[in-house]
Design a protein around this motif. Structure first.
Motif: not given
Length: 524
Positions: A74, A135, A143-144, A375, A378, A398, A400, A408, A411-412, A415
């Motif tokens: 994060h 979660s 996330w992650g 998100f 996720a 989304s 960002t 981010a 990575q988003h 998913l």
């Protein structure tokens, strides 16, 4: 005592090393995307915790490692939440404290083969319990998750269709435990090797026997990504830019056009002019348009983020209100207690309102879509619910803009590959700003993605598939198995350990037999 062991006797030095070891798995996620690193990324952390001088220090090793992991995955929040990012990482990192204790309990000292074999079940189960707890959206959401680092590995996507991202996390931790035992516990290499062979067997079985999504049709879906628009009137200018890009789609045979999150900054009921412009675009392109409205609702108190479907005649009435909000970004948990976060970063000044149910929308041509916002992609349970409700295509809207130059966006977008593979349904990840990408029902990417510097409209031939994956049918069964393993551990081991400590070394009987079966803490 080696010089390294002596150096680690300092509490703070050891804590820093634990935090650094915990941060290492973050390299497996985008942007670095070193997916091959994940099967050994936990080994330094495991080696440190197993060598803890006592149980208390093992708890701290777990906590500090969790702090490092949370901060690393994060870290892109730092420019916005500032010091509060460290507070969040410290609070969530505490979830790994019991896991550190388990590592020492099962791998510390010179564990016999039976204890190492048990570690291959208990330690991954403990990790899954941590991922389950964090979660919960009130703690930041999933996330992650470790398994999410394998989004581009084809065998891993096959496993995701069987047990979701949960199964990937479990197996990755099991492999890390086996490697740790091979490195540090020479007398227990047989169960460690057996664990690696079992993991390979599970992967091979999933590859051979898990049902593959059968493509039944294809549909043309367009993604409109206007990109960064600055200025005081950026809401109007952003709408105009998306409108111009959408006009380019006329005559291209698309059935659905997807705009990103917060693409419309006004309630369409209050702005009939904007609703009319969207309806005109739908008529021009021959496609329904899924927009995302971020505005105060006149019929309800508060601001909602809503996916709204617009057809040739205007809004169709299909609307999904975002249910799971981003902590601090869209609301402040326990605002009376944590409201000070708004003074040190860019936390939400006013809480967004939540929706109450998921919605499957029917597009003009009969296509059924399941929208999610930001998100929410996720959360594996949300995409699973939409697939069970009959969605043909999953859609995530989304934006960002705040994190364009960080890890981010990539990575988003990644998913979506997991959500597609888990459900056997294609997924469209459309962004206002960020990375837009489309994935087929097997998790493979369709076409080229739109990067963070793109301002474009792109058409994708999205494959549709029928059938039901084992994950959609049975849900998060690896989590249930992990809870069962931990329950057995608590029932059979903990009482004996407590009695052994209470009775002392001079007492015999059942507690002594338990101690022989499950050796006490290393060093005691």
């Amino acid at each position: 005592m080696t010089s390294w062991t002596h150096w680690l006797r300092s509490t703070w030095r050891r804590s820093v090393v634990a935090a650094g070891a915990g941060a290492l798995p973050a390299l497996a996620f985008p942007g670095p995307a070193l997916w091959w690193w994940a099967p050994v990324a936990l080994v330094p952390w495991l080696l440190l915790a197993r060598a803890a001088p006592d149980a208390r220090r093992a708890l701290y090793d777990g906590w500090w490692g969790g702090f490092g992991f949370m901060l690393a995955v994060h870290h892109w929040l730092l420019p916005n939440l500032h010091v509060f990012t460290f507070v969040i990482a410290a609070l969530l990192g505490a979830l790994w404290a019991p896991w550190g204790w388990l590592v020492r309990r099962f791998l510390g000292g010179t564990p016999p083969p039976g204890r190492v074999a048990a570690a291959l079940l208990v330690l991954p189960s403990g990790w899954l319990l941590v991922e389950l707890v964090r979660s919960w959206q009130g703690l930041g959401g999933p996330w992650g998750m470790l398994g999410a680092s394998q989004w581009q590995v084809v065998p891993a996507l096959r496993l995701a269709s069987v047990g979701g991202v949960w199964l990937l996390s479990f197996l990755l931790v099991a492999v890390n435990v086996a490697v740790t035992a091979l490195v540090a516990v020479r007398s227990s290499r047989v169960p460690a090797l057996a664990g690696l062979v079992a993991t390979a067997a599970v992967t091979s079985s999933a590859w051979a026997w898990a049902p593959r999504p059968a493509v039944t049709d294809r549909v043309a879906v367009a993604v409109v990504q206007p990109g960064i628009v600055d200025g005081a009137d950026r809401g109007d200018r952003r709408f105009a830019r998306a409108e111009a890009l959408t006009r380019e789609l006329a005559g291209r045979g698309v059935e659905l056009i997807v705009w990103g999150e917060s693409s419309v900054g006004f309630d369409l009921g209050e702005r009939p002019d904007l609703a009319g412009r969207l309806a005109a675009l739908s008529r021009l392109t021959g496609a329904d348009i899924l927009v995302n409205v971020d505005a105060r609702r006149p019929d309800r108190a508060g601001i909602y983020k809503s996916s709204v479907l617009v057809g040739p005649g205007g809004p169709t009435g299909d609307r999904y209100d975002k249910m799971r909000l981003v902590p601090f970004g869209e609301y402040v948990p326990a605002r009376a207690l944590l409201g000070w976060a708004t003074s040190v970063g860019e936390a939400a000044g006013e809480d967004r309102m939540r929706g109450t149910r998921q919605v499957v929308m029917k597009v003009g041509g009969g296509l059924r879509i399941g929208p999610m916002v930001c998100f929410e992609s996720a959360f594996p349970d949300m995409s699973r619910a939409l697939a069970r409700d009959g969605a043909d295509v999953l859609v995530a809207q989304s934006a960002t803009a705040t994190f364009q130059r960080s890890w981010a966006p990539a990575q988003h977008a990644s998913l979506a590959a997991l959500r597609a593979a888990e459900t056997g349904r294609p997924m469209v990840h459309a962004t206002l700003t960020g990375v837009s990408a489309v994935y087929g029902p097997d998790g493979a990417r369709v076409g080229d993605r739109l990067g963070t510097d793109a301002s474009a409209a792109e058409v994708y031939e999205v494959p549709l598939a029928g059938g039901v994956t084992p994950y959609v049918r049975f849900g998060a069964w690896p989590v249930y198995g992990a809870l069962l393993v931990l329950a057995v551990f608590v029932v059979t081991v903990v009482p004996g350990a407590v009695r052994t400590r209470r009775d002392g070394p001079g007492r015999r009987g059942r507690s002594a037999r338990t101690a022989r079966a499950w050796p006490a803490r290393p060093g005691h």
